[in-house]
Design an enzyme around this catalytic site. Structure first.
Site, short mmCIF file in Angstrom:
data_model
loop_
_atom_site.label_atom_id
_atom_site.label_comp_id
_atom_site.label_asym_id
_atom_site.label_seq_id
_atom_site.Cartn_x
_atom_site.Cartn_y
_atom_site.Cartn_z
N GLY A 1 -4.40 -6.89 9.40
CA GLY A 1 -4.22 -8.07 8.54
C GLY A 1 -2.84 -8.69 8.63
N TYR A 2 -2.02 -8.27 9.58
CA TYR A 2 -0.64 -8.73 9.64
C TYR A 2 -0.49 -10.09 10.34
CZ TYR A 2 1.79 -4.58 7.79
OH TYR A 2 2.29 -3.60 6.98
N GLU B 1 -2.34 8.67 7.44
CA GLU B 1 -1.23 7.85 7.95
C GLU B 1 0.06 8.30 7.28
OE1 GLU B 1 -2.03 3.69 7.26
OE2 GLU B 1 -3.96 3.80 8.27
N HIS C 1 -2.31 0.06 11.66
CA HIS C 1 -2.64 -0.53 10.35
C HIS C 1 -1.99 -1.91 10.19
CE1 HIS C 1 -3.52 0.38 5.79
NE2 HIS C 1 -3.71 -0.90 6.09
N ARG D 1 -9.98 1.31 5.70
CA ARG D 1 -9.08 2.41 5.32
C ARG D 1 -9.47 3.62 6.16
NH1 ARG D 1 -6.25 -0.88 3.76
NH2 ARG D 1 -5.32 -1.18 1.71
N ASP E 1 -7.70 0.81 13.60
CA ASP E 1 -6.42 0.28 13.09
C ASP E 1 -5.92 1.14 11.93
OD1 ASP E 1 -4.34 -1.79 12.72
OD2 ASP E 1 -5.38 -2.12 10.81
N THR F 1 0.81 -1.22 0.00
CA THR F 1 0.00 0.00 0.00
C THR F 1 0.84 1.27 0.00
OG1 THR F 1 -0.11 -0.02 2.42
CG2 THR F 1 -1.91 -1.10 1.23
N ASP G 1 -24.30 -3.94 2.95
CA ASP G 1 -23.41 -4.02 1.78
C ASP G 1 -24.26 -3.70 0.55
OD1 ASP G 1 -21.87 -4.89 -0.46
OD2 ASP G 1 -20.61 -6.07 0.90
O1 LIG Z 1 -4.99 -3.90 2.03
C1 LIG Z 1 -4.49 -4.68 2.83
O2 LIG Z 1 -4.31 -5.87 2.55
C2 LIG Z 1 -4.07 -4.22 4.20
O3 LIG Z 1 -4.45 -2.92 4.47
C3 LIG Z 1 -2.64 -4.50 4.46
O4 LIG Z 1 -2.53 -5.13 5.67
C4 LIG Z 1 -1.72 -3.32 4.41
O5 LIG Z 1 -0.69 -3.77 3.70
P1 LIG Z 1 0.81 -3.29 3.66
O6 LIG Z 1 0.91 -2.25 2.64
O7 LIG Z 1 1.19 -2.82 5.00
O8 LIG Z 1 1.53 -4.53 3.26
#
Ligand SMILES: O=C(O)[C@H](O)[C@H](O)COP(=O)(O)O
Length: 331
Positions: A247-248, A227, A244, A203, A222, A45, A146
């Protein structure tokens, strides 16, 4: 063949080298000069992929190892013959884990049980669907919104205003586009119950932070507008604040890298289809009861400690992400 890859994409080093010249660069530093003679860009991202970066280059593929793709000007890429691929759904269970940890934290600190709470889920794609399924099993009353899916499938989802009106906790899982930018603002917050909690792991720009500060609501975030420059008041008053990293998870990152490699393989005919990082532990999707979740989540993910760390060191937003010890998915 030449590939430019974000140096923070894990599990990638050595995989493509037998087939291409690969240059690893920090995402933010990737420039037009770097990509000019490249055939493919593997990104995250942190690289804005638009005309300013790609015009006049040889790039035929932009593969982002992320779910979100708001950092890519997809219309411009398509118009200029550049294929764009994403890692849709790659880290859905990682985000589910973040939501689960946040819910357990809130139930402890606010003193409620799931059966006493209505959870509103906004965006029922890969992530939102998982959140819905698990939250219902944990005993929450779950209401979903949705509009594009409702239009297509008539699945009984409710309008955003109605979900917001009834929700004790409202969690956002939408992509960022013109229809979702600041969809959570003054008008929506006015309809919500006083003291309801807004959770955002999609986001930052989906939620109007200034309106949230004026709303009388609570929040667990998050993702943030602007940012890594966080509004200090929004950060300070958050029930939970993380950098953020929802998803890690190790498996989420492994999935993302594997999906990007598969995109390269398809586009350039490389013999790498089906490749998966051999060092990544396999995911173990399974149902988990609320009590087991409460008993175990802290051992894998201490979201409270992570939140305190960010509040104490807001200037470390990017380095906290860069040095993150990817969490293990265990459900
Ligand atoms: O879009 C996504 O998959 C998430 O926001 C992701 O965790 C952020 O990804 P990064 O750029 O930090 O790898």
């Amino acid at each position: 063949m030449k590939i430019i890859a974000d140096s923070a994409i894990p599990f990638l080093k050595g995989v493509l080298e037998p087939f291409a010249e690969v240059r690893y660069l920090p995402g933010k530093a990737i420039s037009a000069a770097d990509v000019r003679d490249a055939d493919a860009l593997l990104t995250r991202t942190r690289t804005r992929c638009d005309a300013a970066l790609l015009a006049g280059s040889r790039v035929r593929l932009v593969a982002t190892a992320t779910i979100g793709f708001d950092h890519i000007d997809t219309a411009w890429c398509t118009a200029h013959g550049i294929t764009v691929t994403t890692a849709a759904g790659c880290n859905a269970r990682g985000v589910l884990q973040w939501v689960a940890a946040a819910l357990v934290h809130l139930s402890r600190t606010q003193g409620w049980q799931p059966a006493e709470r209505t959870l509103g889920v906004v965006g029922v794609g890969h992530v939102g669907s998982l959140v819905k399924t698990y939250a219902e099993a944990w005993g929450f009353r779950v209401l979903c919104c949705d509009p594009p899916r409702e239009e297509r499938e008539r699945c009984g989802f409710l309008p955003l205003e109605e979900v917001a009106r009834q929700a004790d906790i409202l969690t956002f899982h939408t992509p960022l586009d013109d229809t979702t930018r600041r969809m959570a603002g003054e008008e929506l917050f006015r309809r919500m119950k006083p003291g309801a909690v807004v959770m955002n792991s999609s986001r930052g720009e989906v939620v109007d932070g200034a309106a949230l500060l004026r709303s009388g609501l609570e929040w667990a975030l998050d993702v943030w507008e602007h940012e890594p420059d966080l509004d200090p008041e929004l950060l300070g008053k958050a029930l939970l604040a993380t950098p953020h990293i929802a998803g890690y998870s190790e498996q989420g990152k492994a999935n993302a890298t594997a999906m990007s490699v598969a995109a390269l393989a398809r586009c350039f005919g490389l013999p790498l289809e089906g490749w998966y990082p051999p060092e990544a532990a396999p995911s173990v999707p399974r149902p988990i009861a609320w009590q087991e979740l409460c008993d175990t989540i802290g051992g894998v993910y201490d979201i409270g400690a992570e939140s305190r760390r960010l509040k104490e060191h807001p200037g470390d937003f990017e380095s906290l992400r860069d040095r993150y010890a990817y969490r293990r998915e265990y459900f």
